[in-house]
Design a protein around this motif. Structure first.
Motif, mmCIF file in Angstrom:
data_model
loop_
_atom_site.group_PDB
_atom_site.id
_atom_site.type_symbol
_atom_site.label_atom_id
_atom_site.label_comp_id
_atom_site.label_asym_id
_atom_site.label_seq_id
_atom_site.Cartn_x
_atom_site.Cartn_y
_atom_site.Cartn_z
ATOM 1 N N ILE A 184 0.829 -1.208 0.000
ATOM 2 C CA ILE A 184 0.000 0.000 0.000
ATOM 3 C C ILE A 184 0.855 1.247 0.000
ATOM 4 N N ARG A 185 1.878 1.212 0.776
ATOM 5 C CA ARG A 185 2.780 2.346 0.813
ATOM 6 C C ARG A 185 3.369 2.581 -0.546
ATOM 7 N N HIS A 186 3.728 1.510 -1.114
ATOM 8 C CA HIS A 186 4.291 1.622 -2.448
ATOM 9 C C HIS A 186 3.265 2.218 -3.414
ATOM 10 N N LEU A 187 2.045 1.686 -3.276
ATOM 11 C CA LEU A 187 0.987 2.234 -4.137
ATOM 12 C C LEU A 187 0.782 3.706 -3.859
ATOM 13 N N HIS A 188 0.698 4.026 -2.552
ATOM 14 C CA HIS A 188 0.499 5.440 -2.203
ATOM 15 C C HIS A 188 1.575 6.320 -2.806
ATOM 16 N N LYS A 189 2.830 5.776 -2.579
ATOM 17 C CA LYS A 189 3.938 6.599 -3.078
ATOM 18 C C LYS A 189 3.834 6.816 -4.575
ATOM 19 N N SER A 190 3.522 5.695 -5.251
ATOM 20 C CA SER A 190 3.441 5.840 -6.726
ATOM 21 C C SER A 190 2.307 6.768 -7.107
ATOM 22 N N SER A 191 1.174 6.585 -6.417
ATOM 23 C CA SER A 191 0.050 7.458 -6.770
ATOM 24 C C SER A 191 0.390 8.898 -6.468
ATOM 25 N N VAL B 72 3.313 10.166 -6.555
ATOM 26 C CA VAL B 72 4.212 10.655 -7.620
ATOM 27 C C VAL B 72 3.402 11.024 -8.864
ATOM 28 N N ILE B 73 2.488 10.086 -9.219
ATOM 29 C CA ILE B 73 1.689 10.373 -10.421
ATOM 30 C C ILE B 73 0.902 11.651 -10.254
#
Lengths: 508, 363
Positions: B52-59, B61-62
């Protein structure tokens, strides 16, 4: 009896007739004899002598009749009633030039008294005969005929129209070109009498080419001729703008201004009348007069003349100033206001004073500059005096009031308004107060001066109904000053102070 | 089996032990199970959270880059607009400035030109002064002439009086009324200077009776008007005359001899005369005057037979048509059209052809 004795009787009779007629003609030159002659029944005696065989008797009888009719309109009526006119008209066509002159003289003497008599002369068919006389060679006959026609046309427009319909105008214009001075004078006078009634008649005279010939005679040395010429030109110019422009196109300016200095006062008067008639139509014509230096000449003319002669000059200044403010300023620059103020104080006649008041009103009503120029000439007190005086005619009162009102509404020169504060009636006073109300809020020095000169006190003394203009102006002035000052000058302030003293309990 | 019996007969309470052991094992199993679950859940949680953190981070960034992009594009547009507004406001301000200046100028120059007005009034004052001055001069002139006329009139009156009162002159014998011991008085002087009036002047002044009743001699002024004016009206000098020709030329032109055309020169009967001349010339040479006849006179009425000369005798062919003279056999030619050159001739080759044999140079 022998033939010679028979003929002698006839000769005696002829001599008696000739002598009678010549004496009557001589007697009728003096006015005191005419009553007696009339009572003696001279008319009925002269009438058959008109048909006499001897030409001298005829002519002298006609001359005597003319002189009698000239004097009195009863006699003229008697001539008309006595059916003498048709006989005269008939013989106008036939006889020699002396008789024609005498007959034309009789017609003129009859026609000059009233329109009805002139109509009677016209009804006899005299016009055609007189017009035929105008075509004669002898200048004396032409003169008499032109004189008679002039007198007929003088009375009203119908008679003038009748004269014009008889074809007199081209012949009169021809007569004016003749070298004899007296003929020129009379034809000029006749043309002037024809033109004065309606614009159509003036147009007929102009179409016959009269203006050019009249304009040529402007610088003639003879004074009486100039009188008639200028009178004729002014009668033409007065009707409409086109006619005035045609008169101006005959290049009368600036030559006409020299005639304003003519020694003869009626020439000067007629020139001033002509200039007035030209100036009153449009601003362009007034501008022409101003640019030719006419205003200076008119102002000098007003200064030189006295009485009724001045009136056209005064009215000219008024008409010129009425058109626009530039022209009014031109009148001021030419020192017109000072001259008019002088006239206002000198003249005894009311109608001239009324004209002066009107002119001053026209000059001063445009802008504060103009009003100041009129105010500086110290005209307001005089105008107020004329307005309030009971001796002035209604016309004078009305005109001076209007002039005062018009000029006051633009005047911001307070030192000239001050005398009016003390004397003026309420309807003038409200304008004065109004002007004070416009100036005082912006000028502190003026406020101080207003107080020290006693103006504020005077203003407080004025009673005005609330809601009227006067009241509002007074409030506007009171708002310019602090309350204590206004209270100090209000009436009854000393009484209120005394009341306060009475009610005051001193602190022990 | 034995074992089984042994077991069964052993003193150990196997059941209870087994039960205990199984309970313990159960518990232990549960415990281990729980521990495993805990570990697993923890690991899963870790993983999920990591994910999730990874997703959050990517989102983030996007979103971050997207929002940055959008904002920048909006900002660009905003800046553009702002820039446009600035420019427009600047133009408006400049236009207002121009209008202001123009309107001020227009009003000051055309509608109410204060200085022109001042100048006009100054000039008017000067003009008035001039007019006044000239009018005063004119008035002086008039007064002077009037004064002079008055004076002359008075002088004439006095002279007339003196002339008619000559009898009051004092003589040596008898002093006159105007005599004074103290010297000559004015009246005496005048009486002496002027000669006495002689004769009855009234006779010459009597009007003559005119016989023609109405007709009058023309007055001098009328006569004057009838004569031609002494001065002719001025020439219109703006219209130029000339340029003028040489007088020699003009004289030559004037005196040029008459040069008629041939047709004019020949007289009307020239043809007739010429015929006449020729006829006479021929007639003189003629031998016989008889007209030429085809046949002798005696055979008039019969048809004359023409005998041709022997030299010229030939069989009469009859009508010779053009075809017989110019016979063309068109069957041998390629086309029926006439020959025409396709190209214009070349002059060089013509010259060369003259040098060489004709037709040598072919083109």
């Amino acid at each position: 009896m022998s033939q010679r004795q028979v003929l002698q009787v006839f000769e005696q009779y002829q001599k008696a007739r000739t002598q009678f007629v010549q004496t009557i003609a001589e007697l009728s030159t003096r006015p005191q004899n005419i009553e007696t002659l009339q009572n003696a029944g001279v008319m009925s005696l002269l009438r058959p002598l008109l048909l006499d065989v001897v030409p001298t008797v005829q002519q002298t009888a006609a001359l005597a009749l003319g002189r009698l009719a000239n004097f009195n309109d009863d006699l003229a009526e008697a001539i008309v009633k006595g059916d003498i006119l048709p006989q005269l008209v008939y013989s106008l066509a036939e006889q020699n030039r002396f008789y024609k002159k005498a007959a034309a003289f009789v017609l003129r003497a009859v026609a000059k008294h009233s329109p009805q008599l002139a109509q009677a002369v016209v009804d006899c068919g005299a016009l055609d005969a007189l017009v035929i006389c105008l075509e004669e060679f002898d200048p004396g006959v032409k003169e008499s005929a032109a004189w008679a026609l002039g007198y007929i046309a003088r009375h009203n427009a119908e008679l003038s129209q009748a004269v014009v319909d008889a074809g007199a105008v081209p012949l009169l214009v021809l007569c004016i070109q003749e070298p004899e001075l007296s003929l020129k004078r009379i034809s000029g006078s006749a043309l002037s009498d024809i033109c004065k009634h309606t614009p159509e008649l003036a147009q007929v005279v102009v179409d016959a080419g009269a203006i050019a010939h009249l304009a040529q005679m402007i610088l003639n040395p003879d004074a009486k001729l100039k009188r008639q010429v200028f009178s004729a030109l002014s009668q033409i110019a007065k009707h409409s703008v086109d006619l005035a422009e045609m008169v101006v196109e005959a290049e009368i300016f600036p030559a006409i201004l020299t005639c304003l200095r003519d020694p003869d006062e009626y020439v000067r008067k007629n020139v001033a009348t002509l200039i007035r008639e030209i100036a009153k139509h449009t601003p362009e014509l007034s501008q022409l007069i101003v640019n030719a230096g006419g205003i200076a000449a008119i102002v000098d003319y007003i200064g030189d003349s006295k009485g009724n002669v001045r009136l056209p000059g005064v009215m000219t200044l008024g008409y010129v100033a009425a058109h626009s403010e530039n022209l009014a300023m031109a009148v001021i620059v030419s020192k017109g206001v000072n001259q008019l103020a002088l006239v206002l104080s000198d003249e005894p006649e009311d109608h001239i004073k009324a004209a002066v008041a009107w002119s001053l009103g026209q000059i001063g009503r445009h802008t504060p500059e103009h009003a100041k120029a009129v105010a500086v000439a110290n005209v307001f007190p005089r105008l107020l005096q004329l307005y309030l005086s009971t001796n002035s005619s209604e016309d004078l009162q009305c005109k001076s009031k209007k002039a005062l009102k018009n000029v006051l509404q633009k005047c911001v020169y307070l030192s000239a308004l001050e005398p009016l504060l003390h004397d003026a009636p309420p309807n003038i006073l409200k304008h004065v107060i109004g002007q004070y109300g416009k100036v005082l809020p912006h000028d502190s020095k003026a406020r101080r001066l207003f107080v020290t000169s006693g103006g504020l006190k005077k203003v407080q003394d004025i009673k005005a109904e609330p809601g009227s203009m006067l009241y509002e102006h007074i409030q506007a002035i009171n708002n310019c000053y602090p309350e204590e000052v206004v209270k100090y000058y209000s009436p009854g302030y000393s009484d209120t102070l005394l009341d306060r003293i009475e009610q005051y309990v001193p602190a022990v | 089996m034995a074992s089984l019996l042994r077991l069964l007969n052993s003193p150990i309470n196997m059941r209870d032990e087994i039960c205990q052991l199984t309970e313990k094992a159960d518990q232990q199993r549960k415990k281990e199970y729980d521990a495993a679950v805990t570990i697993q859940s923890w690991i899963r949680g870790l993983q999920t959270r990591h994910y999730i953190r990874h997703l959050h981070k990517s989102s983030i960034v996007i979103q971050k880059s997207w929002r940055g992009y959008m904002a920048r594009s909006y900002f660009r547009i905003y800046v553009n607009n702002l820039h446009m507004m600035m420019r427009i406001n600047f133009y408006h301000a400049m236009a207002s400035r121009i209008q202001r200046m123009w309107r001020g100028f227009r009003v000051r120059k055309y509608q109410h030109n204060f200085y022109a007005r001042q100048r006009y009034f100054d000039a008017l004052a000067v003009k008035n002064q001039i007019v006044r001055y000239e009018l005063d001069e004119w008035r002086d002139v008039l007064d002077q002439t009037a004064h002079k006329n008055e004076h002359e009139k008075r002088q004439r009156e006095l002279k007339k009086q003196a002339r008619s009162q000559h009898h009051l002159l004092s003589t040596k014998q008898m002093p006159g009324v105007f005599y004074s011991h103290y010297g000559l008085s004015e009246t005496e002087k005048r009486l002496i200077q002027n000669k006495p009036r002689v004769g009855d002047r009234r006779k010459s002044q009597r009007k003559t009776v005119d016989k023609w009743g109405g007709c009058v001699e023309p007055t001098p002024s009328q006569l004057f008007q009838l004569q031609a004016p002494a001065e002719l009206p001025p020439l219109d000098s703006r219209k130029l005359q000339g340029p003028f020709r040489d007088p020699e030329e003009i004289r030559k032109q004037r005196h040029k001899p008459f040069q008629p055309s041939l047709r004019v020169q020949t007289s009307f009967h020239a043809l007739k005369k010429a015929r006449q001349f020729l006829f006479e010339a021929e007639d003189a040479k003629r031998i016989s005057d008889e007209p030429w006849r085809l046949a002798p006179k005696a055979h008039v009425g019969k048809e004359a037979v023409y005998e041709p000369s022997l030299n010229a005798a030939q069989k009469y062919i009859g009508k010779i048509s053009e075809e017989q003279f110019r016979h063309q056999d068109l069957s041998k030619s390629i086309t029926a059209e006439r020959f025409s050159s396709m190209v214009p001739p070349i002059p060089l080759f013509d010259r060369l052809n003259k040098t060489f044999y004709q037709g040598q140079v072919k083109y």
